[in-house]
Design a protein around this motif. Structure first.
Motif, PDB file in Angstrom:
ATOM      1  N   MET A   1     -19.128  10.390 -77.631  1.00 55.21           N
ATOM      2  CA  MET A   1     -18.023   9.606 -78.183  1.00 55.21           C
ATOM      3  C   MET A   1     -18.507   8.184 -78.470  1.00 55.21           C
ATOM      4  N   GLU A   2     -18.222   7.676 -79.668  1.00 58.95           N
ATOM      5  CA  GLU A   2     -18.615   6.332 -80.066  1.00 58.95           C
ATOM      6  C   GLU A   2     -17.444   5.371 -79.856  1.00 58.95           C
ATOM      7  N   ILE A   3     -17.717   4.250 -79.215  1.00 55.96           N
ATOM      8  CA  ILE A   3     -16.668   3.293 -78.879  1.00 55.96           C
ATOM      9  C   ILE A   3     -16.987   1.935 -79.493  1.00 55.96           C
ATOM     10  N   GLU A   4     -15.996   1.317 -80.131  1.00 56.26           N
ATOM     11  CA  GLU A   4     -16.165  -0.014 -80.725  1.00 56.26           C
ATOM     12  C   GLU A   4     -15.030  -0.925 -80.256  1.00 56.26           C
ATOM     13  N   ARG A   5     -15.370  -1.997 -79.598  1.00 59.45           N
ATOM     14  CA  ARG A   5     -14.369  -2.968 -79.150  1.00 59.45           C
ATOM     15  C   ARG A   5     -14.082  -3.926 -80.308  1.00 59.45           C
ATOM     16  N   ILE A   6     -12.862  -3.887 -80.847  1.00 58.92           N
ATOM     17  CA  ILE A   6     -12.498  -4.707 -81.995  1.00 58.92           C
ATOM     18  C   ILE A   6     -12.194  -6.140 -81.567  1.00 58.92           C
ATOM     19  N   ASN A   7     -11.322  -6.274 -80.571  1.00 60.61           N
ATOM     20  CA  ASN A   7     -10.990  -7.578 -80.013  1.00 60.61           C
ATOM     21  C   ASN A   7     -10.444  -7.364 -78.605  1.00 60.61           C
ATOM     22  N   ASP A   8      -9.840  -8.403 -78.025  1.00 59.74           N
ATOM     23  CA  ASP A   8      -9.365  -8.289 -76.649  1.00 59.74           C
ATOM     24  C   ASP A   8      -8.276  -7.239 -76.489  1.00 59.74           C
ATOM     25  N   ASN A   9      -7.538  -6.962 -77.554  1.00 55.90           N
ATOM     26  CA  ASN A   9      -6.398  -6.050 -77.451  1.00 55.90           C
ATOM     27  C   ASN A   9      -6.588  -4.724 -78.183  1.00 55.90           C
ATOM     28  N   THR A  10      -7.683  -4.569 -78.913  1.00 56.51           N
ATOM     29  CA  THR A  10      -7.855  -3.370 -79.737  1.00 56.51           C
ATOM     30  C   THR A  10      -9.233  -2.763 -79.536  1.00 56.51           C
ATOM     31  N   VAL A  11      -9.250  -1.442 -79.400  1.00 51.51           N
ATOM     32  CA  VAL A  11     -10.501  -0.702 -79.302  1.00 51.51           C
ATOM     33  C   VAL A  11     -10.406   0.506 -80.223  1.00 51.51           C
ATOM     34  N   LYS A  12     -11.520   0.844 -80.849  1.00 45.87           N
ATOM     35  CA  LYS A  12     -11.565   2.009 -81.737  1.00 45.87           C
ATOM     36  C   LYS A  12     -12.644   2.946 -81.224  1.00 45.87           C
TER      37      LYS A  12
ATOM     38  N   SER B   1       1.848   0.660 -66.174  1.00 49.85           N
ATOM     39  CA  SER B   1       0.743   1.328 -66.834  1.00 49.85           C
ATOM     40  C   SER B   1       1.180   2.630 -67.469  1.00 49.85           C
ATOM     41  N   ALA B   2       0.837   2.802 -68.730  1.00 55.16           N
ATOM     42  CA  ALA B   2       1.245   4.006 -69.454  1.00 55.16           C
ATOM     43  C   ALA B   2       0.526   5.237 -68.954  1.00 55.16           C
ATOM     44  N   ALA B   3      -0.528   5.068 -68.170  1.00 54.65           N
ATOM     45  CA  ALA B   3      -1.295   6.220 -67.712  1.00 54.65           C
ATOM     46  C   ALA B   3      -0.658   6.900 -66.519  1.00 54.65           C
ATOM     47  N   THR B   4       0.406   6.318 -65.954  1.00 60.41           N
ATOM     48  CA  THR B   4       0.936   6.864 -64.711  1.00 60.41           C
ATOM     49  C   THR B   4       2.174   7.720 -64.904  1.00 60.41           C
TER      50      THR B   4
ATOM     51  N   MET C   1     -10.277  10.478 -72.658  1.00 55.00           N
ATOM     52  CA  MET C   1     -11.021   9.576 -73.526  1.00 55.00           C
ATOM     53  C   MET C   1     -10.770   8.126 -73.149  1.00 55.00           C
ATOM     54  N   MET C   2      -9.524   7.805 -72.809  1.00 51.83           N
ATOM     55  CA  MET C   2      -9.203   6.430 -72.452  1.00 51.83           C
ATOM     56  C   MET C   2      -9.876   6.017 -71.151  1.00 51.83           C
ATOM     57  N   ASP C   3     -10.047   6.937 -70.211  1.00 52.73           N
ATOM     58  CA  ASP C   3     -10.792   6.629 -68.990  1.00 52.73           C
ATOM     59  C   ASP C   3     -12.223   6.238 -69.331  1.00 52.73           C
ATOM     60  N   GLU C   4     -12.810   6.971 -70.284  1.00 47.93           N
ATOM     61  CA  GLU C   4     -14.176   6.664 -70.705  1.00 47.93           C
ATOM     62  C   GLU C   4     -14.238   5.325 -71.428  1.00 47.93           C
ATOM     63  N   VAL C   5     -13.229   5.048 -72.263  1.00 48.21           N
ATOM     64  CA  VAL C   5     -13.162   3.758 -72.962  1.00 48.21           C
ATOM     65  C   VAL C   5     -13.048   2.626 -71.964  1.00 48.21           C
ATOM     66  N   ASN C   6     -12.233   2.828 -70.931  1.00 54.44           N
ATOM     67  CA  ASN C   6     -12.039   1.793 -69.910  1.00 54.44           C
ATOM     68  C   ASN C   6     -13.347   1.482 -69.191  1.00 54.44           C
ATOM     69  N   GLU C   7     -14.131   2.521 -68.919  1.00 51.03           N
ATOM     70  CA  GLU C   7     -15.393   2.331 -68.214  1.00 51.03           C
ATOM     71  C   GLU C   7     -16.437   1.633 -69.084  1.00 51.03           C
ATOM     72  N   GLU C   8     -16.533   2.064 -70.354  1.00 54.12           N
ATOM     73  CA  GLU C   8     -17.599   1.552 -71.209  1.00 54.12           C
ATOM     74  C   GLU C   8     -17.231   0.254 -71.930  1.00 54.12           C
ATOM     75  N   ALA C   9     -15.949   0.106 -72.293  1.00 54.75           N
ATOM     76  CA  ALA C   9     -15.546  -1.072 -73.061  1.00 54.75           C
ATOM     77  C   ALA C   9     -14.681  -2.028 -72.254  1.00 54.75           C
ATOM     78  N   ASP C  10     -14.437  -1.703 -70.984  1.00 60.17           N
ATOM     79  CA  ASP C  10     -13.628  -2.548 -70.113  1.00 60.17           C
ATOM     80  C   ASP C  10     -12.274  -2.848 -70.754  1.00 60.17           C
ATOM     81  N   PHE C  11     -11.622  -1.780 -71.221  1.00 62.80           N
ATOM     82  CA  PHE C  11     -10.318  -1.906 -71.870  1.00 62.80           C
ATOM     83  C   PHE C  11      -9.260  -1.402 -70.901  1.00 62.80           C
TER      84      PHE C  11
END
Length: 220
Positions: free
Chosen positions: A1-12, A107-110, A44-54
């Protein structure tokens, strides 16, 4: 999975269908099974959180775009005013937004009480598809079955295989027509992510138009 941090509030991030299957999900599940689509999304969001600190806090706006080989997902954390009110998102995201949150802004994850499906049914406005076969003769049964159906088809030879490119006319074909015709194509052929642009640039043109009719005429 490819992750790109756009800004403080957005990740793609982009995930291929192969990666989806390796995670234990099928394409049908992510489009039509709500529980499975949610499970894949949060994985996927767990992985994004780990790699992009989102950090997933508060409401999230989700934009999902189906690509040839996978899914492109844009996640934007809604900004809140001091009194906890949500600010509207930019217009380009607003049009296709999806919100994942509970009423108190936790948190929306709960919790999923107000959770909307992550993935919608595939967009039937996709009017172009590609299919691959090893030999031209494999197209004959399909050509006979669809010989009276007005569908634009082209045939190319590329990397040792034959690729049938199919184009639907949104005026001639309703969404239901497209779904029905696609089910016929997938009954006989294997889908391919190869685009018409690649076929035109690198492939050898066999029939530029009316491919199925020509296959039936010359090979049937």
């Amino acid at each position: 999975m490819e992750i790109e941090r756009i800004n403080d509030n957005t990740v793609k991030f982009y995930i291929s269908y192969l990666d989806v299957e390796e995670r234990g999900f099928s394409r049908d599940e992510i489009w039509f099974n709500r529980d499975k689509s949610e499970e894949l999304f949060w994985e996927m969001m767990d992985e994004v959180n780990e790699e992009a600190d989102f950090v997933m806090e508060g409401p999230l706006w989700i934009q999902v775009q189906a690509m040839d080989k996978g899914l492109e997902v844009t996640v934007t954390r809604a900004q809140l005013t001091k009194d906890g009110q949500k600010l509207d998102m930019p217009d380009d995201i607003e049009e296709r937004r999806r919100m994942f949150s509970n009423e108190d802004g936790a948190s929306a994850a709960t919790e999923f009480d107000e959770f909307e499906p992550v993935f919608n049914e595939p967009d039937t406005k996709n009017l172009e598809y590609s299919y691959v076969v090893t030999e031209v003769d494999e197209l004959i049964p399909l050509s006979r079955r669809l010989q009276y159906v007005p569908i634009e088809t082209a045939l190319y030879h590329f990397e040792g295989k034959y690729f049938l490119h199919v184009s639907f006319d949104e005026i001639l074909h309703s969404d239901d027509d497209i779904k029905d015709h696609i089910s016929v194509f997938t009954e006989y052929l294997q889908g391919s992510p190869v685009t018409i642009h690649r076929l035109e640039e690198y492939g050898k043109e066999i029939f530029k138009k009316d491919a199925l009719a020509n296959v039936l005429h010359y090979f049937g």
